[in-house]
Design a protein around this motif. Structure first.
Motif, mmCIF file in Angstrom:
data_model
loop_
_atom_site.group_PDB
_atom_site.id
_atom_site.type_symbol
_atom_site.label_atom_id
_atom_site.label_comp_id
_atom_site.label_asym_id
_atom_site.label_seq_id
_atom_site.Cartn_x
_atom_site.Cartn_y
_atom_site.Cartn_z
ATOM 1 N N UNK A 151 -52.636 -65.553 8.976
ATOM 2 C CA UNK A 151 -52.526 -64.776 7.744
ATOM 3 C C UNK A 151 -53.114 -63.370 7.928
ATOM 4 N N UNK A 152 -54.213 -63.276 8.689
ATOM 5 C CA UNK A 152 -54.820 -61.967 8.940
ATOM 6 C C UNK A 152 -53.907 -61.094 9.783
ATOM 7 N N UNK A 153 -53.236 -61.688 10.769
ATOM 8 C CA UNK A 153 -52.267 -60.936 11.583
ATOM 9 C C UNK A 153 -51.152 -60.409 10.687
ATOM 10 N N UNK A 154 -50.651 -61.254 9.800
ATOM 11 C CA UNK A 154 -49.575 -60.824 8.902
ATOM 12 C C UNK A 154 -50.032 -59.664 8.022
ATOM 13 N N UNK A 155 -51.284 -59.721 7.531
ATOM 14 C CA UNK A 155 -51.802 -58.639 6.698
ATOM 15 C C UNK A 155 -51.920 -57.348 7.503
ATOM 16 N N UNK A 156 -52.363 -57.462 8.753
ATOM 17 C CA UNK A 156 -52.461 -56.263 9.597
ATOM 18 C C UNK A 156 -51.084 -55.688 9.874
ATOM 19 N N UNK A 157 -50.099 -56.532 10.097
ATOM 20 C CA UNK A 157 -48.743 -56.046 10.350
ATOM 21 C C UNK A 157 -48.167 -55.337 9.115
ATOM 22 N N UNK A 158 -48.516 -55.823 7.926
ATOM 23 C CA UNK A 158 -48.045 -55.168 6.697
ATOM 24 C C UNK A 158 -48.514 -53.719 6.635
ATOM 25 N N UNK A 159 -49.693 -53.468 7.160
ATOM 26 C CA UNK A 159 -50.258 -52.117 7.112
ATOM 27 C C UNK A 159 -49.383 -51.114 7.864
ATOM 28 N N UNK A 160 -48.658 -51.577 8.850
ATOM 29 C CA UNK A 160 -47.880 -50.659 9.675
ATOM 30 C C UNK A 160 -46.706 -50.044 8.940
ATOM 31 N N UNK A 161 -46.330 -50.603 7.797
ATOM 32 C CA UNK A 161 -45.250 -49.997 7.011
ATOM 33 C C UNK A 161 -45.610 -48.582 6.576
ATOM 34 N N UNK A 162 -46.906 -48.293 6.424
ATOM 35 C CA UNK A 162 -47.327 -46.961 5.994
ATOM 36 C C UNK A 162 -47.058 -45.893 7.049
ATOM 37 N N UNK A 163 -46.833 -46.300 8.293
ATOM 38 C CA UNK A 163 -46.519 -45.319 9.336
ATOM 39 C C UNK A 163 -45.233 -44.558 9.022
ATOM 40 N N UNK A 164 -44.377 -45.142 8.210
ATOM 41 C CA UNK A 164 -43.090 -44.531 7.896
ATOM 42 C C UNK A 164 -43.114 -43.779 6.567
ATOM 43 N N UNK A 165 -44.308 -43.662 5.993
ATOM 44 C CA UNK A 165 -44.490 -42.871 4.778
ATOM 45 C C UNK A 165 -44.780 -41.431 5.204
ATOM 46 N N UNK A 166 -43.800 -40.568 5.059
ATOM 47 C CA UNK A 166 -43.936 -39.197 5.571
ATOM 48 C C UNK A 166 -44.858 -38.323 4.728
ATOM 49 N N UNK A 167 -45.385 -38.861 3.618
ATOM 50 C CA UNK A 167 -46.407 -38.111 2.875
ATOM 51 C C UNK A 167 -47.781 -38.279 3.516
#
Length: 282
Positions: A151-167
């Motif tokens: 579950x912790x790995x999944x939560x860490x992977x979710x964080x990577x979606x912010x890399x595509x936030x160009x703001x």
């Protein structure tokens, strides 16, 4: 709950002292805000640990509550809150998912995220297999009662979606040994190095490597993560959070380390060389 919020809202925290001052003065949050010339939401954010007050904020708060004599003591306590220490056993007593969620929140709220790393790949760039190795070690290292690694790995992977936030802007600066520590099986490390290559040259990501074998004007003493005006340093036993002048000092050190960094194709060559050396060694 992020480390600053946890520190501010604990029973003897700064937020509790400020709230007690307002209550004793018989003021609502809206009335205090009016006296201080603030938006009402600012009072709420400070009292709920969502915003770290400045020394001027504390002085204005005390003045609005007709308690100027308490301002100096509160400002002194604020100075202590600029640096907070949290042991991992306490932070992870209910498992690692909550810790990962707190870092997800830090990234969500930040406009500029900067990592300088000496041991681990930046969490925002880790593959799931690499992250699982890192988080699995925490269970034994800190004798955790809750083993929620998947579950912790999944939560860490979710964080990577912010890399595509160009703001948002990201800066990742690992030292070259990070590319070479075999903290995981060789095939996992090769996949992790391939992952690094995908971020080199992305418009909102600055990526560099502090190389070995070249003169350095600044010693890479330890890793640090920077989220806007918050700095976090991890140790074996816990994490230390800094704001104010101490956070600025960490940011200046990272700026100096960037002066010696390999970037662009030079960084890519270091990644390729590290992957090749792993292949030849196995």
């Amino acid at each position: 709950m992020n480390p600053i919020e946890e520190w501010l809202t604990q029973p003897d925290g700064r937020a509790a002292r400020l709230r007690a001052l307002r209550t004793r003065a018989g003021l609502s949050g809206k009335e205090l805000a009016e006296r201080a010339g603030w938006q009402p939401s600012k009072v709420s954010r400070i009292e709920n640990g969502k915003q770290m007050p400045t020394a001027m904020d504390v002085a204005a708060w005390a003045s609005a509550c007709n308690a100027d004599g308490e301002a100096d003591d509160l400002i002194r306590l604020l100075g202590e809150a600029q640096t907070a220490r949290h042991d991992w056993k306490r932070r992870m007593r209910r498992g690692q998912v909550a810790v990962q969620a707190s870092y997800n929140e830090l990234v969500r709220n930040a406009r500029l995220v900067r990592h300088f790393e000496t041991v681990y790949m930046p969490g925002l760039l880790q593959t799931a297999e690499y992250a699982r190795r890192v988080l699995s070690e925490m269970v034994d290292l800190h004798d955790l009662a809750v083993a929620d690694v998947d579950e912790a790995v999944a939560a860490r992977m979710q964080r990577q979606a912010y890399l595509y936030d160009t703001t948002k802007q990201f800066e990742f600066l690992p030292a070259e040994p990070v590319l070479r520590w075999l903290l995981c099986p060789p095939d996992v490390m090769r996949g992790q190095l391939d992952r690094l290559q995908t971020v080199v040259g992305l418009p909102n990501i600055r990526f560099g490597i502090v190389p070995m074998g070249v003169p350095l004007t600044t010693a890479p003493q330890h890793a640090v993560q920077l989220y806007d005006d918050l700095a976090i340093v991890d140790t074996f036993l816990g994490e230390i959070t800094y704001r104010g002048d101490d956070a600025d000092a960490h940011a200046r050190v990272v700026d100096r380390l960037w002066e010696q960094a390999a970037v662009g194709e030079d960084a890519r060559r270091l990644i390729v060389r590290a992957a090749s050396d792993i292949t030849h060694a196995t």
